[in-house]
Enzyme design. Structure first.
Site, PDB file in Angstrom:
ATOM      1  NE  ARG A 172      15.243 -35.155 -40.635  1.00 47.08           N
ATOM      2  CZ  ARG A 172      16.547 -35.207 -40.915  1.00 47.08           C
ATOM      3  NH1 ARG A 172      17.264 -34.105 -41.033  1.00 47.08           N
ATOM      4  NH2 ARG A 172      17.154 -36.366 -41.086  1.00 47.08           N
TER       5      ARG A 172
ATOM      6  CG  HIS B 292      18.938 -31.782 -45.777  1.00 45.01           C
ATOM      7  ND1 HIS B 292      17.734 -32.330 -45.438  1.00 45.01           N
ATOM      8  CD2 HIS B 292      19.809 -32.300 -44.869  1.00 45.01           C
ATOM      9  CE1 HIS B 292      17.854 -33.119 -44.394  1.00 45.01           C
ATOM     10  NE2 HIS B 292      19.123 -33.123 -44.029  1.00 45.01           N
TER      11      HIS B 292
ATOM     12  CD  GLU C 164      15.065 -31.133 -47.100  1.00 50.87           C
ATOM     13  OE1 GLU C 164      15.629 -32.217 -47.337  1.00 50.87           O
ATOM     14  OE2 GLU C 164      15.217 -30.512 -46.047  1.00 50.87           O
TER      15      GLU C 164
HETATM   16  N1  LIG Z   1      20.911 -30.836 -41.638  1.00 46.52           N
HETATM   17  C1  LIG Z   1      21.617 -31.940 -41.621  1.00 46.52           C
HETATM   18  O1  LIG Z   1      22.393 -32.205 -42.523  1.00 46.52           O
HETATM   19  C2  LIG Z   1      21.522 -32.862 -40.458  1.00 46.52           C
HETATM   20  C3  LIG Z   1      22.524 -33.810 -40.260  1.00 46.52           C
HETATM   21  C4  LIG Z   1      22.486 -34.601 -39.127  1.00 46.52           C
HETATM   22  C5  LIG Z   1      21.416 -34.493 -38.250  1.00 46.52           C
HETATM   23  N2  LIG Z   1      20.435 -33.626 -38.517  1.00 46.52           N
HETATM   24  C6  LIG Z   1      19.285 -33.517 -37.617  1.00 46.52           C
HETATM   25  O2  LIG Z   1      19.674 -32.833 -36.431  1.00 46.52           O
HETATM   26  C7  LIG Z   1      18.873 -33.261 -35.343  1.00 46.52           C
HETATM   27  C8  LIG Z   1      19.727 -33.535 -34.102  1.00 46.52           C
HETATM   28  O3  LIG Z   1      20.682 -34.534 -34.362  1.00 46.52           O
HETATM   29  P1  LIG Z   1      21.616 -35.091 -33.177  1.00 46.52           P
HETATM   30  O4  LIG Z   1      22.674 -35.892 -33.835  1.00 46.52           O
HETATM   31  O5  LIG Z   1      22.012 -34.016 -32.246  1.00 46.52           O
HETATM   32  O6  LIG Z   1      20.587 -36.060 -32.466  1.00 46.52           O
HETATM   33  P2  LIG Z   1      20.583 -36.506 -30.944  1.00 46.52           P
HETATM   34  O7  LIG Z   1      19.677 -37.675 -30.873  1.00 46.52           O
HETATM   35  O8  LIG Z   1      21.971 -36.664 -30.419  1.00 46.52           O
HETATM   36  O9  LIG Z   1      19.920 -35.264 -30.186  1.00 46.52           O
HETATM   37  C9  LIG Z   1      18.579 -34.922 -30.333  1.00 46.52           C
HETATM   38  C10 LIG Z   1      18.111 -34.376 -28.998  1.00 46.52           C
HETATM   39  O10 LIG Z   1      16.780 -33.901 -29.163  1.00 46.52           O
HETATM   40  C11 LIG Z   1      16.118 -34.159 -27.928  1.00 46.52           C
HETATM   41  N3  LIG Z   1      14.666 -34.074 -28.063  1.00 46.52           N
HETATM   42  C12 LIG Z   1      13.779 -35.074 -28.359  1.00 46.52           C
HETATM   43  N4  LIG Z   1      12.527 -34.582 -28.325  1.00 46.52           N
HETATM   44  C13 LIG Z   1      12.622 -33.271 -28.009  1.00 46.52           C
HETATM   45  C14 LIG Z   1      11.675 -32.229 -27.817  1.00 46.52           C
HETATM   46  N5  LIG Z   1      10.358 -32.461 -27.908  1.00 46.52           N
HETATM   47  N6  LIG Z   1      12.116 -31.014 -27.522  1.00 46.52           N
HETATM   48  C15 LIG Z   1      13.455 -30.765 -27.398  1.00 46.52           C
HETATM   49  N7  LIG Z   1      14.397 -31.706 -27.535  1.00 46.52           N
HETATM   50  C16 LIG Z   1      13.985 -32.940 -27.846  1.00 46.52           C
HETATM   51  C17 LIG Z   1      16.607 -35.537 -27.519  1.00 46.52           C
HETATM   52  O11 LIG Z   1      16.384 -35.766 -26.133  1.00 46.52           O
HETATM   53  C18 LIG Z   1      18.077 -35.435 -27.886  1.00 46.52           C
HETATM   54  O12 LIG Z   1      18.867 -35.003 -26.794  1.00 46.52           O
HETATM   55  C19 LIG Z   1      18.090 -34.478 -35.874  1.00 46.52           C
HETATM   56  O13 LIG Z   1      16.807 -34.033 -36.264  1.00 46.52           O
HETATM   57  C20 LIG Z   1      18.843 -34.868 -37.116  1.00 46.52           C
HETATM   58  O14 LIG Z   1      18.053 -35.539 -38.043  1.00 46.52           O
HETATM   59  C21 LIG Z   1      20.462 -32.793 -39.583  1.00 46.52           C
HETATM   60  O1  LIG Z   2      19.082 -37.657 -45.373  1.00 46.61           O
HETATM   61  C1  LIG Z   2      19.089 -36.733 -44.567  1.00 46.61           C
HETATM   62  O2  LIG Z   2      18.106 -36.477 -43.915  1.00 46.61           O
HETATM   63  C2  LIG Z   2      20.319 -35.911 -44.361  1.00 46.61           C
HETATM   64  O3  LIG Z   2      20.843 -35.575 -45.547  1.00 46.61           O
HETATM   65  C3  LIG Z   2      21.381 -36.566 -43.584  1.00 46.61           C
HETATM   66  O4  LIG Z   2      20.733 -37.348 -42.736  1.00 46.61           O
HETATM   67  P1  LIG Z   2      20.413 -36.775 -41.298  1.00 46.61           P
HETATM   68  O5  LIG Z   2      20.074 -35.340 -41.489  1.00 46.61           O
HETATM   69  O6  LIG Z   2      19.282 -37.591 -40.877  1.00 46.61           O
HETATM   70  O7  LIG Z   2      21.672 -37.070 -40.619  1.00 46.61           O
END
Ligand SMILES: NC(=O)c1ccc[n+]([C@@H]2O[C@H](COP(=O)([O-])OP(=O)(O)OC[C@H]3O[C@@H](n4cnc5c(N)ncnc54)[C@H](O)[C@@H]3O)[C@@H](O)[C@H]2O)c1
Ligand SMILES: O=C(O)[C@H](O)COP(=O)(O)O
Length: 334
Positions: free
Chosen positions: A242, A299, A272
């Site tokens: 994020r 993204h 974004e």
């Molecule tokens: N760029 C993209 O297209 C995209 C797509 C999917 C997910 N994401 C983002 O990727 C991130 C991770 O997704 P995920 O599916 O692995 O989620 P997840 O919930 O499986 O894992 C997130 C982890 O972060 C940990 N966490 C929470 N607070 C924390 C802190 N202060 N310090 C360190 N770790 C901490 C949690 O304990 C958890 O294990 C999310 O922010 C999600 O929105 C981005």
């Molecule tokens: O909408 C968003 O934030 C991303 O494109 C996909 O969602 P996620 O990153 O929360 O999975």
């Protein structure tokens, strides 16, 4: 005579355009009310009040809209992150909320690893340099690369994506540190990383830092000026999680300009698409001082043909189960 549908499901700002896949999964007894906007202020109160469930893509969902969801049995986010949804207001209204945790894990992990390896091998930087060479390859003028098995990667957030990243990095021989206060003792052994107790320690010890935690009050600004200063000189930073985690573009610019940060690759930004900032102008204009050292993708880490379909079908299935069984899978709040 038109058939009376049993349920109404709202879908906001769908990325594909037509909610045909959702209609297929939701079934014939569901009327879809499609809100083709990310602007929450345009969600009419009377339309919100008809909904039995709501599926949200990129829109914000705040208290004002939530107050109108008077018959809604659940809100489901298409993606993983839910920082734009007021989950406290949903809880106050007694509306359960779920995200869609499993749809694009592999894609985001691949994206992060592609960023790590290409910055570690300085592909973009050397591509830019090589284009400027007119009299032979000046390899000796480049800073030599370091071996993967001499480098340490710090993974912040060892959940689904963080774990998938570690599994991909291990065969290269990187030493791997992880910081995740949400994971129980022993998780590091099961996944195969060395646990650190605080982010500062991880930043100080890693040549490469990759972010995989959500945006929360605790993590917002994690890599502001102070956080960046804690990183090793010459380190690499990758953010596919994020934008809020690296929320100070002035500090990022200063760190890249001074060379303290060798390079950064970013898939998510606070704004974004990004607005105006000297760092972004330098990136857009391919300014020489930044050549190949800042990589920005729009993204799209999650966005493969498979994941896009999976995301929509999974979210719709979550709603169908809710309508049929009154149970919200992947539920995050009460
Ligand atoms: N760029 C993209 O297209 C995209 C797509 C999917 C997910 N994401 C983002 O990727 C991130 C991770 O997704 P995920 O599916 O692995 O989620 P997840 O919930 O499986 O894992 C997130 C982890 O972060 C940990 N966490 C929470 N607070 C924390 C802190 N202060 N310090 C360190 N770790 C901490 C949690 O304990 C958890 O294990 C999310 O922010 C999600 O929105 C981005
Ligand atoms: O909408 C968003 O934030 C991303 O494109 C996909 O969602 P996620 O990153 O929360 O999975």
């Amino acid at each position: 005579m038109t058939e009376q549908r049993k349920y109404v499901v709202g879908i906001t700002d769908h990325m594909i355009g037509t909610p045909d896949l959702e209609a297929e999964v939701l079934g014939k007894d569901v009327e879809i009310d499609f809100f083709a906007t990310t602007d929450e202020t345009l969600f009419a109160a009377d339309r919100l009040a008809r909904l039995d469930a709501l599926m949200v893509w990129g829109a914000r969902l705040g208290r004002r809209s939530i107050a109108h969801l008077t018959r809604c049995r659940g809100v489901v986010r298409y993606g993983v992150g839910y920082e734009k949804i007021d989950i406290a207001a949903l809880a106050d209204a007694g509306i359960p909320f779920a995200n869609n945790p499993d749809y694009g894990t592999e894609e985001v992990a691949d994206h992060a690893v592609a960023m790590i390896l290409s910055l570690q091998r300085r592909l973009w930087e050397h591509d830019a340099r090589a284009r400027g060479y007119t009299s032979g390859w000046q390899v000796h003028s480049l800073k030599p690369l370091s071996r993967a098995n001499r480098a340490t990667v710090g993974v912040v957030g060892v959940g689904r994506i963080g774990t998938a990243v570690i599994n991909r990095l291990k065969p290269f021989g990187f030493r791997i540190l992880g910081y995740d206060p949400g994971q129980p003792p022993g998780h590091e052994k099961a996944v195969g990383y060395e646990r650190t107790d605080n982010p500062s320690d991880l930043f100080a010890r890693s040549h490469i830092v990759t972010l995989h935690c959500p945006a929360t009050d605790e993590t917002r600004g994690m890599l502001d000026g102070d956080g960046l200063a804690r990183m090793k000189p010459g380190a690499i930073l990758v953010n596919t999680a994020r934008g809020e985690l690296i929320d100070d573009l002035d500090a990022l610019e200063a760190s890249l300009r001074s060379g303290h940060l060798a390079a950064a690759a970013i898939d998510t930004l606070v704004q974004e698409p990004p607005g105006d900032h000297p760092l972004l102008s330098a990136w857009r204009n391919r300014e020489d001082w930044l050549a190949g050292r800042l990589v920005i993708t729009p993204h799209n880490a999650f966005y493969s043909d498979h994941a896009a379909v999976e995301m929509r079908q999974n979210a719709a299935r979550t709603v169908r189960i809710l309508l049929d069984e009154g149970r919200l899978r992947n539920r995050i709040t009460a």
